[in-house]
Motif scaffolding. Sequence first.
Motif, PDB file in Angstrom:
ATOM      1  N   LEU A 134       0.788  -1.232   0.000  1.00 48.86           N
ATOM      2  CA  LEU A 134       0.000   0.000   0.000  1.00 48.86           C
ATOM      3  C   LEU A 134       0.821   1.283   0.000  1.00 48.86           C
ATOM      4  N   LYS A 135       2.004   1.272   0.553  1.00 48.54           N
ATOM      5  CA  LYS A 135       2.770   2.518   0.629  1.00 48.54           C
ATOM      6  C   LYS A 135       3.032   3.135  -0.740  1.00 48.54           C
ATOM      7  N   PRO A 136       3.445   2.362  -1.757  1.00 54.01           N
ATOM      8  CA  PRO A 136       3.646   2.974  -3.081  1.00 54.01           C
ATOM      9  C   PRO A 136       2.369   3.593  -3.646  1.00 54.01           C
ATOM     10  N   GLN A 137       1.215   3.009  -3.319  1.00 53.96           N
ATOM     11  CA  GLN A 137      -0.044   3.556  -3.808  1.00 53.96           C
ATOM     12  C   GLN A 137      -0.293   4.954  -3.257  1.00 53.96           C
ATOM     13  N   PHE A 138       0.027   5.153  -1.994  1.00 56.45           N
ATOM     14  CA  PHE A 138      -0.151   6.466  -1.389  1.00 56.45           C
ATOM     15  C   PHE A 138       0.922   7.448  -1.850  1.00 56.45           C
ATOM     16  N   GLN A 139       2.116   6.946  -2.122  1.00 54.87           N
ATOM     17  CA  GLN A 139       3.213   7.830  -2.529  1.00 54.87           C
ATOM     18  C   GLN A 139       3.004   8.417  -3.913  1.00 54.87           C
ATOM     19  N   VAL A 140       2.337   7.683  -4.804  1.00 51.51           N
ATOM     20  CA  VAL A 140       2.174   8.183  -6.174  1.00 51.51           C
ATOM     21  C   VAL A 140       1.054   9.215  -6.282  1.00 51.51           C
ATOM     22  N   THR A 141       0.263   9.353  -5.225  1.00 54.30           N
ATOM     23  CA  THR A 141      -0.798  10.353  -5.246  1.00 54.30           C
ATOM     24  C   THR A 141      -0.194  11.747  -5.224  1.00 54.30           C
ATOM     25  N   SER A 142      -0.595  12.568  -6.162  1.00 57.85           N
ATOM     26  CA  SER A 142      -0.028  13.908  -6.288  1.00 57.85           C
ATOM     27  C   SER A 142      -0.341  14.755  -5.059  1.00 57.85           C
ATOM     28  N   ARG A 143       0.686  15.440  -4.581  1.00 61.37           N
ATOM     29  CA  ARG A 143       0.506  16.346  -3.451  1.00 61.37           C
ATOM     30  C   ARG A 143      -0.430  17.494  -3.803  1.00 61.37           C
ATOM     31  N   SER A 144      -0.435  17.876  -5.067  1.00 57.47           N
ATOM     32  CA  SER A 144      -1.297  18.977  -5.492  1.00 57.47           C
ATOM     33  C   SER A 144      -2.771  18.615  -5.362  1.00 57.47           C
ATOM     34  N   MET A 145      -3.113  17.333  -5.567  1.00 53.80           N
ATOM     35  CA  MET A 145      -4.499  16.901  -5.418  1.00 53.80           C
ATOM     36  C   MET A 145      -4.952  17.037  -3.973  1.00 53.80           C
ATOM     37  N   GLU A 146      -4.069  16.679  -3.060  1.00 53.81           N
ATOM     38  CA  GLU A 146      -4.392  16.811  -1.633  1.00 53.81           C
ATOM     39  C   GLU A 146      -4.562  18.285  -1.259  1.00 53.81           C
ATOM     40  N   GLU A 147      -3.640  19.126  -1.729  1.00 54.12           N
ATOM     41  CA  GLU A 147      -3.721  20.549  -1.411  1.00 54.12           C
ATOM     42  C   GLU A 147      -4.973  21.182  -2.018  1.00 54.12           C
ATOM     43  N   ALA A 148      -5.354  20.735  -3.218  1.00 52.92           N
ATOM     44  CA  ALA A 148      -6.558  21.258  -3.850  1.00 52.92           C
ATOM     45  C   ALA A 148      -7.796  20.891  -3.035  1.00 52.92           C
ATOM     46  N   ALA A 149      -7.808  19.679  -2.493  1.00 52.85           N
ATOM     47  CA  ALA A 149      -8.941  19.240  -1.680  1.00 52.85           C
ATOM     48  C   ALA A 149      -9.052  20.086  -0.413  1.00 52.85           C
ATOM     49  N   TYR A 150      -7.884  20.350   0.218  1.00 51.30           N
ATOM     50  CA  TYR A 150      -7.897  21.189   1.420  1.00 51.30           C
ATOM     51  C   TYR A 150      -8.352  22.618   1.082  1.00 51.30           C
ATOM     52  N   THR A 151      -7.916  23.097  -0.076  1.00 48.62           N
ATOM     53  CA  THR A 151      -8.295  24.443  -0.491  1.00 48.62           C
ATOM     54  C   THR A 151      -9.811  24.565  -0.674  1.00 48.62           C
ATOM     55  N   LEU A 152     -10.417  23.475  -1.142  1.00 51.68           N
ATOM     56  CA  LEU A 152     -11.860  23.466  -1.364  1.00 51.68           C
ATOM     57  C   LEU A 152     -12.651  23.214  -0.083  1.00 51.68           C
ATOM     58  N   GLY A 153     -11.938  23.129   1.047  1.00 50.09           N
ATOM     59  CA  GLY A 153     -12.616  23.002   2.333  1.00 50.09           C
ATOM     60  C   GLY A 153     -12.768  21.595   2.853  1.00 50.09           C
ATOM     61  N   ALA A 154     -12.103  20.630   2.257  1.00 54.66           N
ATOM     62  CA  ALA A 154     -12.218  19.246   2.719  1.00 54.66           C
ATOM     63  C   ALA A 154     -11.457  19.049   4.023  1.00 54.66           C
ATOM     64  N   LYS A 155     -12.000  18.200   4.880  1.00 54.66           N
ATOM     65  CA  LYS A 155     -11.341  17.832   6.124  1.00 54.66           C
ATOM     66  C   LYS A 155     -10.349  16.691   5.843  1.00 54.66           C
ATOM     67  N   PRO A 156      -9.376  16.482   6.767  1.00 50.96           N
ATOM     68  CA  PRO A 156      -8.406  15.393   6.552  1.00 50.96           C
ATOM     69  C   PRO A 156      -9.069  14.037   6.294  1.00 50.96           C
ATOM     70  N   PHE A 157     -10.147  13.744   7.032  1.00 49.95           N
ATOM     71  CA  PHE A 157     -10.833  12.464   6.831  1.00 49.95           C
ATOM     72  C   PHE A 157     -11.437  12.400   5.434  1.00 49.95           C
ATOM     73  N   ASP A 158     -12.031  13.514   4.977  1.00 49.04           N
ATOM     74  CA  ASP A 158     -12.616  13.554   3.640  1.00 49.04           C
ATOM     75  C   ASP A 158     -11.557  13.374   2.559  1.00 49.04           C
ATOM     76  N   VAL A 159     -10.377  13.963   2.784  1.00 51.58           N
ATOM     77  CA  VAL A 159      -9.283  13.826   1.817  1.00 51.58           C
ATOM     78  C   VAL A 159      -8.865  12.361   1.704  1.00 51.58           C
ATOM     79  N   PHE A 160      -8.786  11.695   2.852  1.00 50.60           N
ATOM     80  CA  PHE A 160      -8.382  10.287   2.836  1.00 50.60           C
ATOM     81  C   PHE A 160      -9.426   9.431   2.120  1.00 50.60           C
ATOM     82  N   VAL A 161     -10.703   9.672   2.429  1.00 52.48           N
ATOM     83  CA  VAL A 161     -11.778   8.834   1.886  1.00 52.48           C
ATOM     84  C   VAL A 161     -12.030   9.115   0.408  1.00 52.48           C
ATOM     85  N   ARG A 162     -11.994  10.397   0.009  1.00 55.90           N
ATOM     86  CA  ARG A 162     -12.397  10.761  -1.345  1.00 55.90           C
ATOM     87  C   ARG A 162     -11.235  10.906  -2.321  1.00 55.90           C
TER      88      ARG A 162
END
Length: 256
Positions: free
Chosen positions: A144-172
Motif C-alpha cells: 500500500l505505501k507505493p499507492q499512497f506515494q504516487v498520489t499527487s501532493r497537489s491533489m491533496e492541497e486542492a482538496a484542502y483548499t476546497l474546504g475538505a477535512k483530513p478524513f474527507d481527503v483520505f476517503v475521497r
Amino acid sequence: MRLRGVLKIYVFVLLAFLYVPLLYIIVQSFNSAKYPGEWKGFTLNWYFELLRDQEIFNAMVNGLSVAILSAIISTVLGGLAAYYFSKRQEKFVDSFFYAPIVIPEIVESVSLLMLYYYAGVELGFWTVLIGHTAYNVSYAYVALKPQFQVTSRSMEEAAYTLGAKPFDVFVRVYFPLALPGIIASLLITFAMSFDDFVKTAFTTGPGFKTLPLVIWSRAARGRATSELNALATIMILVSLVASYIYSKQTLSSIEK
C-alpha cells in the motif's frame, strides 16, 4: 541466439520444476485409486468424501476465519501505517516493516510461542490470528505505501483548499486511488494466511487445526490418500485465483 536458447530452456525447466508436482497432485485427485500411484480411472469421489469429513470441514472453517480476519486487520493496520509514513521521509521505519518478511518464519514462530508461554496465554484461534496478522501487516504495508506515494501532493492541497477535512481527503482522494493496492493487500494476506503452516503449528493449541495442519498430520501418519490430493487441489486453486486477481490488480494499477 545461443544465450536466448539457453534462457528459454532454463525458464522451461524452472516452470516444470515448480508446476509439475502441482499438476501431479491435481491429476491424482481424480484417480479412483485410494492411494496415489497407479491410475485406476477417473472419479470425483474424493471431493465428495471431503464434504463428509468433519475434521476437514472444521479445519476449512477455522482456516477461512483466520485468513479473512487476518487479511482485513492487517490491511487496515498496514494501510494506516503506509498512509502516515508515505508523507514522511523516515526511511528507517521501512526496515521495521520489512524485517518480518526477511526474518525466517520459524524464528518468528518460536518467538511468538515463547511470548505466549511466558504470558500464560492459552493457545488457539486468537493466538493464531495474532501471529498471522503480525506477519501480514508487513505485506500490507509494502503493497500500500507505493499507492499512497504516487498520489499527487497537489491533489491533496486542492482538496484542502476546497474546504475538505483530513478524513474527507483520505476517503475521497487517497482511498479510491489506493483501491487496487487495498484489494491486492487483501488477496495476498488472505492467501498467505490460508496456506500458512509453520506459524500456525507453533501458535495453535489442542483442538484448533487449519487445512495445512490436517494435511501434514494425516500424511505423517501414513494416511496420504487421494482425498488429501483433492484437498490440496482445492487449496492450490484458491491460491491461484487469489494470485491471478492480485496480478491483474497490480497490472491495472501500473497502467493507470
